[in-house]
Motif scaffolding. Sequence first.
Motif, PDB file in Angstrom:
ATOM      1  N   UNK A 196       0.819  -1.219   0.000  1.00 40.88           N
ATOM      2  CA  UNK A 196       0.000   0.000   0.000  1.00 40.88           C
ATOM      3  C   UNK A 196       0.850   1.266   0.000  1.00 40.88           C
ATOM      4  N   UNK A 197       2.056   1.213   0.557  1.00 37.04           N
ATOM      5  CA  UNK A 197       2.908   2.408   0.563  1.00 37.04           C
ATOM      6  C   UNK A 197       3.321   2.784  -0.853  1.00 37.04           C
ATOM      7  N   UNK A 198       3.638   1.777  -1.687  1.00 38.29           N
ATOM      8  CA  UNK A 198       3.928   2.060  -3.092  1.00 38.29           C
ATOM      9  C   UNK A 198       2.753   2.778  -3.738  1.00 38.29           C
ATOM     10  N   UNK A 199       1.559   2.221  -3.544  1.00 34.75           N
ATOM     11  CA  UNK A 199       0.371   2.786  -4.182  1.00 34.75           C
ATOM     12  C   UNK A 199       0.061   4.188  -3.668  1.00 34.75           C
ATOM     13  N   UNK A 224      -7.774   6.415   2.417  1.00 30.42           N
ATOM     14  CA  UNK A 224      -7.357   6.368   3.816  1.00 30.42           C
ATOM     15  C   UNK A 224      -8.375   7.037   4.733  1.00 30.42           C
ATOM     16  N   UNK A 225      -8.869   8.194   4.321  1.00 29.02           N
ATOM     17  CA  UNK A 225      -9.747   8.978   5.197  1.00 29.02           C
ATOM     18  C   UNK A 225     -11.235   8.712   4.971  1.00 29.02           C
ATOM     19  N   UNK A 236      -6.053  -0.843   4.090  1.00 27.30           N
ATOM     20  CA  UNK A 236      -5.296   0.399   3.920  1.00 27.30           C
ATOM     21  C   UNK A 236      -4.987   0.973   5.291  1.00 27.30           C
ATOM     22  N   UNK A 237      -3.709   1.074   5.627  1.00 27.96           N
ATOM     23  CA  UNK A 237      -3.324   1.574   6.933  1.00 27.96           C
ATOM     24  C   UNK A 237      -3.611   0.557   8.020  1.00 27.96           C
ATOM     25  N   UNK A 324     -14.352   8.244  13.594  1.00 32.69           N
ATOM     26  CA  UNK A 324     -14.723   6.841  13.489  1.00 32.69           C
ATOM     27  C   UNK A 324     -15.393   6.553  12.151  1.00 32.69           C
ATOM     28  N   UNK A 325     -15.105   5.370  11.597  1.00 33.67           N
ATOM     29  CA  UNK A 325     -15.741   4.897  10.370  1.00 33.67           C
ATOM     30  C   UNK A 325     -16.723   3.802  10.744  1.00 33.67           C
TER      31      UNK A 325
END
Length: 332
Positions: A196-199, A224-225, A236-237, A324-325
Amino acid sequence: MVDHVLALQDLEVGYPGVRVVHGLNLDVADGAFVSLLGPSGSGKSTVLRTIAGLLPALGGRIVLEGGDITNLPPERRNVGIVFQNYALFPTMTAFENIAFALRVAKKPKADIEKRVHEVAEMAGITDQLEKKPASMSGGQQQRVAIARALVTGSRVLLFDEPLSNLDAKVRTSMRQEIKRLQTELGFTAIFVTHDQEDALTMSDMIVVLNHGRIEQIGDGRTLYRKPATPFICEFIGVSNELAPSLAARLLGREIKGRTFVRLEDVVLGAAQGIPGRVKHVEFLGAYSRIDLDAEGHAVSAMLIGDPLPEPGTTVSLAVRPNAAHIFAEATA
Protein backbone atom coordinates in the motif's frame (compact mmCIF):
# COMPACT_ATOMS: atom_id res chain seq x y z
CA MET A 1 -14.11 15.87 -20.78
CA VAL A 2 -11.57 13.29 -19.58
CA ASP A 3 -9.66 11.55 -22.36
CA HIS A 4 -9.50 7.84 -21.50
CA VAL A 5 -6.64 5.94 -23.09
CA LEU A 6 -7.65 2.53 -21.68
CA ALA A 7 -11.03 1.11 -20.75
CA LEU A 8 -11.91 -2.26 -19.23
CA GLN A 9 -15.57 -3.04 -19.82
CA ASP A 10 -17.29 -5.87 -17.90
CA LEU A 11 -14.00 -7.77 -17.95
CA GLU A 12 -14.18 -11.45 -16.94
CA VAL A 13 -11.03 -13.52 -16.53
CA GLY A 14 -10.34 -16.95 -15.13
CA TYR A 15 -8.82 -20.36 -15.43
CA PRO A 16 -10.46 -23.76 -15.95
CA GLY A 17 -13.11 -24.05 -13.26
CA VAL A 18 -12.12 -20.79 -11.55
CA ARG A 19 -13.39 -17.26 -12.20
CA VAL A 20 -10.77 -14.78 -10.96
CA VAL A 21 -12.03 -11.39 -12.20
CA HIS A 22 -15.75 -10.63 -12.15
CA GLY A 23 -17.27 -7.97 -14.41
CA LEU A 24 -14.56 -5.37 -13.85
CA ASN A 25 -15.11 -1.86 -15.25
CA LEU A 26 -12.32 0.73 -15.26
CA ASP A 27 -11.46 3.87 -17.24
CA VAL A 28 -7.84 5.06 -17.22
CA ALA A 29 -7.06 8.66 -18.19
CA ASP A 30 -4.24 9.43 -20.60
CA GLY A 31 -1.02 10.11 -18.69
CA ALA A 32 -2.34 8.79 -15.37
CA PHE A 33 -0.47 6.65 -12.88
CA VAL A 34 -2.91 3.95 -11.75
CA SER A 35 -2.10 1.29 -9.17
CA LEU A 36 -3.92 -2.03 -8.93
CA LEU A 37 -3.66 -2.80 -5.22
CA GLY A 38 -4.83 -5.81 -3.30
CA PRO A 39 -3.79 -8.86 -1.30
CA SER A 40 -2.51 -12.07 -2.88
CA GLY A 41 -5.25 -13.70 -4.93
CA SER A 42 -7.24 -10.49 -5.39
CA GLY A 43 -6.85 -10.59 -9.20
CA LYS A 44 -4.54 -7.62 -9.75
CA SER A 45 -1.82 -9.52 -11.66
CA THR A 46 -4.51 -11.38 -13.61
CA VAL A 47 -5.94 -8.05 -14.79
CA LEU A 48 -2.48 -6.84 -15.82
CA ARG A 49 -1.71 -10.00 -17.78
CA THR A 50 -5.07 -9.84 -19.52
CA ILE A 51 -4.42 -6.25 -20.62
CA ALA A 52 -1.04 -7.43 -21.94
CA GLY A 53 -2.64 -10.31 -23.84
CA LEU A 54 -0.87 -12.99 -21.80
CA LEU A 55 -4.21 -14.30 -20.52
CA PRO A 56 -7.46 -14.50 -22.51
CA ALA A 57 -10.56 -12.61 -21.43
CA LEU A 58 -13.57 -14.85 -20.85
CA GLY A 59 -15.92 -11.92 -21.31
CA GLY A 60 -16.06 -8.17 -21.70
CA ARG A 61 -13.79 -5.84 -23.67
CA ILE A 62 -10.40 -4.13 -23.45
CA VAL A 63 -10.35 -0.86 -25.37
CA LEU A 64 -7.04 0.96 -26.00
CA GLU A 65 -7.09 4.41 -27.59
CA GLY A 66 -10.56 3.73 -28.94
CA GLY A 67 -9.75 0.34 -30.48
CA ASP A 68 -10.88 -3.07 -29.22
CA ILE A 69 -7.75 -5.11 -28.42
CA THR A 70 -9.51 -7.87 -26.44
CA ASN A 71 -8.59 -10.65 -28.84
CA LEU A 72 -5.36 -9.29 -30.31
CA PRO A 73 -2.06 -11.13 -29.69
CA PRO A 74 0.38 -9.42 -27.28
CA GLU A 75 2.66 -8.11 -30.03
CA ARG A 76 -0.19 -6.17 -31.63
CA ARG A 77 -1.53 -4.49 -28.51
CA ASN A 78 0.93 -1.58 -28.33
CA VAL A 79 1.41 -1.82 -24.58
CA GLY A 80 4.82 -2.11 -22.93
CA ILE A 81 5.64 -4.29 -19.94
CA VAL A 82 8.24 -3.66 -17.23
CA PHE A 83 8.79 -6.90 -15.36
CA GLN A 84 9.60 -7.47 -11.70
CA ASN A 85 13.33 -8.05 -12.30
CA TYR A 86 13.48 -5.75 -15.38
CA ALA A 87 14.20 -8.89 -17.53
CA LEU A 88 17.13 -7.27 -19.32
CA PHE A 89 19.31 -9.57 -21.40
CA PRO A 90 22.59 -9.70 -19.41
CA THR A 91 24.83 -10.32 -22.45
CA MET A 92 23.39 -7.39 -24.40
CA THR A 93 24.23 -3.72 -24.08
CA ALA A 94 21.57 -1.21 -23.14
CA PHE A 95 21.31 -0.28 -26.82
CA GLU A 96 20.76 -3.91 -27.83
CA ASN A 97 18.19 -4.44 -25.09
CA ILE A 98 16.20 -1.40 -26.15
CA ALA A 99 16.48 -2.29 -29.85
CA PHE A 100 15.49 -5.94 -29.42
CA ALA A 101 11.77 -5.61 -30.24
CA LEU A 102 12.51 -3.43 -33.27
CA ARG A 103 15.00 -5.97 -34.61
CA VAL A 104 12.50 -8.81 -34.12
CA ALA A 105 10.01 -6.71 -36.10
CA LYS A 106 12.70 -6.39 -38.82
CA LYS A 107 12.72 -2.59 -38.79
CA PRO A 108 15.39 -0.91 -40.97
CA LYS A 109 18.74 -0.47 -39.21
CA ALA A 110 18.71 3.30 -39.61
CA ASP A 111 15.20 3.52 -38.12
CA ILE A 112 16.26 1.36 -35.17
CA GLU A 113 19.30 3.54 -34.52
CA LYS A 114 17.23 6.70 -34.60
CA ARG A 115 14.42 5.38 -32.41
CA VAL A 116 16.71 3.88 -29.76
CA HIS A 117 18.57 7.16 -29.40
CA GLU A 118 15.25 9.06 -29.16
CA VAL A 119 13.93 7.01 -26.25
CA ALA A 120 17.36 6.84 -24.61
CA GLU A 121 17.53 10.63 -24.63
CA MET A 122 14.00 10.85 -23.19
CA ALA A 123 14.97 8.39 -20.44
CA GLY A 124 18.29 10.12 -19.75
CA ILE A 125 20.49 7.11 -20.53
CA THR A 126 22.29 8.10 -23.70
CA ASP A 127 25.62 7.71 -21.88
CA GLN A 128 24.66 4.15 -20.82
CA LEU A 129 23.89 2.68 -24.25
CA GLU A 130 27.15 0.74 -24.60
CA LYS A 131 27.04 -0.68 -21.09
CA LYS A 132 25.70 -4.09 -20.08
CA PRO A 133 23.21 -4.41 -17.19
CA ALA A 134 25.80 -5.70 -14.70
CA SER A 135 27.75 -2.45 -14.96
CA MET A 136 24.69 -0.22 -14.42
CA SER A 137 22.96 0.84 -11.21
CA GLY A 138 19.46 -0.32 -10.40
CA GLY A 139 18.05 3.06 -11.39
CA GLN A 140 19.85 2.96 -14.75
CA GLN A 141 18.55 -0.57 -15.38
CA GLN A 142 15.05 0.66 -14.56
CA ARG A 143 15.42 3.41 -17.14
CA VAL A 144 16.63 0.91 -19.76
CA ALA A 145 13.63 -1.33 -19.04
CA ILE A 146 11.25 1.60 -19.43
CA ALA A 147 12.99 2.77 -22.62
CA ARG A 148 12.68 -0.74 -24.04
CA ALA A 149 8.97 -0.73 -23.24
CA LEU A 150 8.53 2.67 -24.93
CA VAL A 151 10.64 2.04 -28.03
CA THR A 152 7.84 0.51 -30.11
CA GLY A 153 5.63 3.53 -29.54
CA SER A 154 3.72 2.25 -26.52
CA ARG A 155 2.01 4.96 -24.52
CA VAL A 156 0.69 2.55 -21.88
CA LEU A 157 3.22 0.76 -19.67
CA LEU A 158 2.33 -2.14 -17.41
CA PHE A 159 4.46 -2.63 -14.28
CA ASP A 160 4.35 -6.10 -12.75
CA GLU A 161 5.43 -5.55 -9.11
CA PRO A 162 8.88 -4.20 -10.09
CA LEU A 163 9.74 -3.21 -6.50
CA SER A 164 8.71 -6.32 -4.60
CA ASN A 165 12.22 -7.79 -4.16
CA LEU A 166 13.96 -4.59 -3.02
CA ASP A 167 14.90 -3.55 0.49
CA ALA A 168 13.16 -0.53 2.01
CA LYS A 169 15.79 2.13 1.16
CA VAL A 170 16.29 1.01 -2.45
CA ARG A 171 12.53 0.58 -2.85
CA THR A 172 11.92 4.21 -1.88
CA SER A 173 14.56 5.40 -4.35
CA MET A 174 13.19 3.22 -7.17
CA ARG A 175 9.60 4.30 -6.78
CA GLN A 176 10.68 7.95 -6.87
CA GLU A 177 12.61 7.14 -10.05
CA ILE A 178 9.63 5.44 -11.72
CA LYS A 179 7.27 8.27 -10.79
CA ARG A 180 9.74 10.89 -12.02
CA LEU A 181 10.15 9.10 -15.36
CA GLN A 182 6.41 8.69 -15.76
CA THR A 183 5.88 12.40 -15.12
CA GLU A 184 8.74 13.48 -17.41
CA LEU A 185 7.90 11.14 -20.29
CA GLY A 186 4.13 11.38 -19.95
CA PHE A 187 3.24 7.73 -20.44
CA THR A 188 0.23 6.06 -18.79
CA ALA A 189 1.24 3.62 -16.05
CA ILE A 190 -0.69 0.61 -14.76
CA PHE A 191 1.24 -0.50 -11.69
CA VAL A 192 0.50 -3.76 -9.87
CA THR A 193 1.50 -3.95 -6.21
CA HIS A 194 0.49 -5.58 -2.95
CA ASP A 195 2.31 -2.85 -1.03
CA GLN A 196 0.00 0.00 0.00
CA GLU A 197 2.91 2.41 0.56
CA ASP A 198 3.93 2.06 -3.09
CA ALA A 199 0.37 2.79 -4.18
CA LEU A 200 -0.21 5.67 -1.77
CA THR A 201 3.00 7.50 -2.69
CA MET A 202 2.98 7.05 -6.48
CA SER A 203 -0.59 6.94 -7.75
CA ASP A 204 -3.05 9.44 -9.18
CA MET A 205 -5.67 6.73 -8.76
CA ILE A 206 -5.68 3.49 -6.77
CA VAL A 207 -7.95 0.59 -7.68
CA VAL A 208 -8.33 -1.73 -4.68
CA LEU A 209 -9.26 -5.27 -5.69
CA ASN A 210 -10.72 -7.93 -3.44
CA HIS A 211 -11.62 -11.41 -4.71
CA GLY A 212 -11.62 -10.23 -8.31
CA ARG A 213 -13.91 -7.26 -7.78
CA ILE A 214 -13.26 -3.55 -7.29
CA GLU A 215 -13.68 -2.65 -3.63
CA GLN A 216 -13.01 1.08 -4.04
CA ILE A 217 -11.36 3.52 -6.46
CA GLY A 218 -9.82 6.80 -5.34
CA ASP A 219 -6.65 8.68 -4.57
CA GLY A 220 -4.65 7.71 -1.51
CA ARG A 221 -6.12 10.37 0.77
CA THR A 222 -9.68 9.36 -0.10
CA LEU A 223 -9.04 5.67 0.49
CA TYR A 224 -7.36 6.37 3.82
CA ARG A 225 -9.75 8.98 5.20
CA LYS A 226 -13.02 7.94 3.50
CA PRO A 227 -12.94 4.14 3.25
CA ALA A 228 -16.06 2.77 1.57
CA THR A 229 -16.04 -0.69 3.18
CA PRO A 230 -14.69 -2.51 6.23
CA PHE A 231 -12.19 -4.27 3.94
CA ILE A 232 -10.61 -0.91 2.99
CA CYS A 233 -10.31 0.02 6.70
CA GLU A 234 -8.52 -3.23 7.39
CA PHE A 235 -6.33 -3.26 4.27
CA ILE A 236 -5.30 0.40 3.92
CA GLY A 237 -3.32 1.57 6.93
CA VAL A 238 -3.89 0.17 10.41
CA SER A 239 -7.20 0.46 12.25
CA ASN A 240 -8.84 -0.69 15.45
CA GLU A 241 -12.15 -2.48 15.02
CA LEU A 242 -14.04 -1.52 18.17
CA ALA A 243 -16.41 -3.92 19.85
CA PRO A 244 -19.98 -2.50 19.82
CA SER A 245 -20.05 -1.89 23.58
CA LEU A 246 -16.69 -0.12 23.53
CA ALA A 247 -17.67 1.92 20.47
CA ALA A 248 -20.83 3.03 22.24
CA ARG A 249 -18.84 4.17 25.29
CA LEU A 250 -16.24 6.03 23.27
CA LEU A 251 -18.67 7.65 20.84
CA GLY A 252 -21.44 8.31 23.33
CA ARG A 253 -24.21 6.58 21.41
CA GLU A 254 -25.47 3.13 20.51
CA ILE A 255 -23.72 1.66 17.48
CA LYS A 256 -25.32 -0.85 15.11
CA GLY A 257 -22.71 -2.18 12.75
CA ARG A 258 -18.92 -2.30 12.58
CA THR A 259 -16.80 0.59 13.86
CA PHE A 260 -13.18 1.29 12.90
CA VAL A 261 -10.79 3.93 14.24
CA ARG A 262 -7.28 4.69 12.95
CA LEU A 263 -4.52 4.41 15.52
CA GLU A 264 -3.62 8.09 15.20
CA ASP A 265 -7.26 9.02 15.98
CA VAL A 266 -7.14 7.41 19.42
CA VAL A 267 -6.30 10.17 21.90
CA LEU A 268 -4.49 9.27 25.12
CA GLY A 269 -4.65 11.47 28.20
CA ALA A 270 -7.98 13.00 27.16
CA ALA A 271 -9.77 15.07 29.78
CA GLN A 272 -12.94 13.10 29.12
CA GLY A 273 -12.42 9.49 28.18
CA ILE A 274 -12.52 5.95 29.45
CA PRO A 275 -9.71 4.19 31.32
CA GLY A 276 -7.30 1.94 29.44
CA ARG A 277 -4.52 -0.18 30.90
CA VAL A 278 -1.24 -0.02 28.97
CA LYS A 279 -0.21 -3.53 27.97
CA HIS A 280 2.70 -2.87 25.61
CA VAL A 281 4.73 0.05 24.27
CA GLU A 282 6.54 -0.39 20.97
CA PHE A 283 9.02 2.32 19.96
CA LEU A 284 9.18 2.59 16.15
CA GLY A 285 11.36 5.65 15.68
CA ALA A 286 9.14 8.37 14.27
CA TYR A 287 6.24 7.22 16.44
CA SER A 288 5.36 4.68 19.11
CA ARG A 289 2.52 2.17 19.19
CA ILE A 290 0.67 1.83 22.48
CA ASP A 291 -1.42 -1.32 23.00
CA LEU A 292 -4.10 -1.04 25.69
CA ASP A 293 -6.87 -2.98 27.37
CA ALA A 294 -10.04 -0.89 27.56
CA GLU A 295 -12.86 -2.60 29.46
CA GLY A 296 -11.64 -5.99 28.31
CA HIS A 297 -11.14 -4.94 24.67
CA ALA A 298 -7.85 -4.43 22.80
CA VAL A 299 -7.22 -0.91 21.47
CA SER A 300 -4.04 0.51 19.96
CA ALA A 301 -2.93 4.13 19.65
CA MET A 302 -0.11 5.99 17.93
CA LEU A 303 1.97 8.53 19.83
CA ILE A 304 4.58 10.91 18.45
CA GLY A 305 7.30 12.09 20.82
CA ASP A 306 7.74 11.68 24.56
CA PRO A 307 6.86 10.96 27.30
CA LEU A 308 5.51 7.45 26.75
CA PRO A 309 3.22 5.69 29.24
CA GLU A 310 4.68 2.75 31.13
CA PRO A 311 3.24 -0.76 30.73
CA GLY A 312 0.85 -1.51 33.58
CA THR A 313 -0.25 2.10 34.06
CA THR A 314 -3.76 3.35 33.35
CA VAL A 315 -4.47 6.24 30.98
CA SER A 316 -7.59 7.94 29.71
CA LEU A 317 -8.44 7.32 26.07
CA ALA A 318 -10.91 8.89 23.65
CA VAL A 319 -11.56 9.11 19.89
CA ARG A 320 -11.09 12.30 17.89
CA PRO A 321 -14.41 13.88 16.86
CA ASN A 322 -15.85 12.50 13.59
CA ALA A 323 -12.88 10.16 13.15
CA ALA A 324 -14.72 6.84 13.49
CA HIS A 325 -15.74 4.90 10.37
CA ILE A 326 -19.07 3.17 10.98
CA PHE A 327 -20.56 0.61 8.61
CA ALA A 328 -24.18 -0.33 9.12
CA GLU A 329 -25.03 -3.98 9.44
CA ALA A 330 -26.16 -5.57 6.21
CA THR A 331 -29.88 -6.38 6.11
CA ALA A 332 -31.39 -9.39 4.41
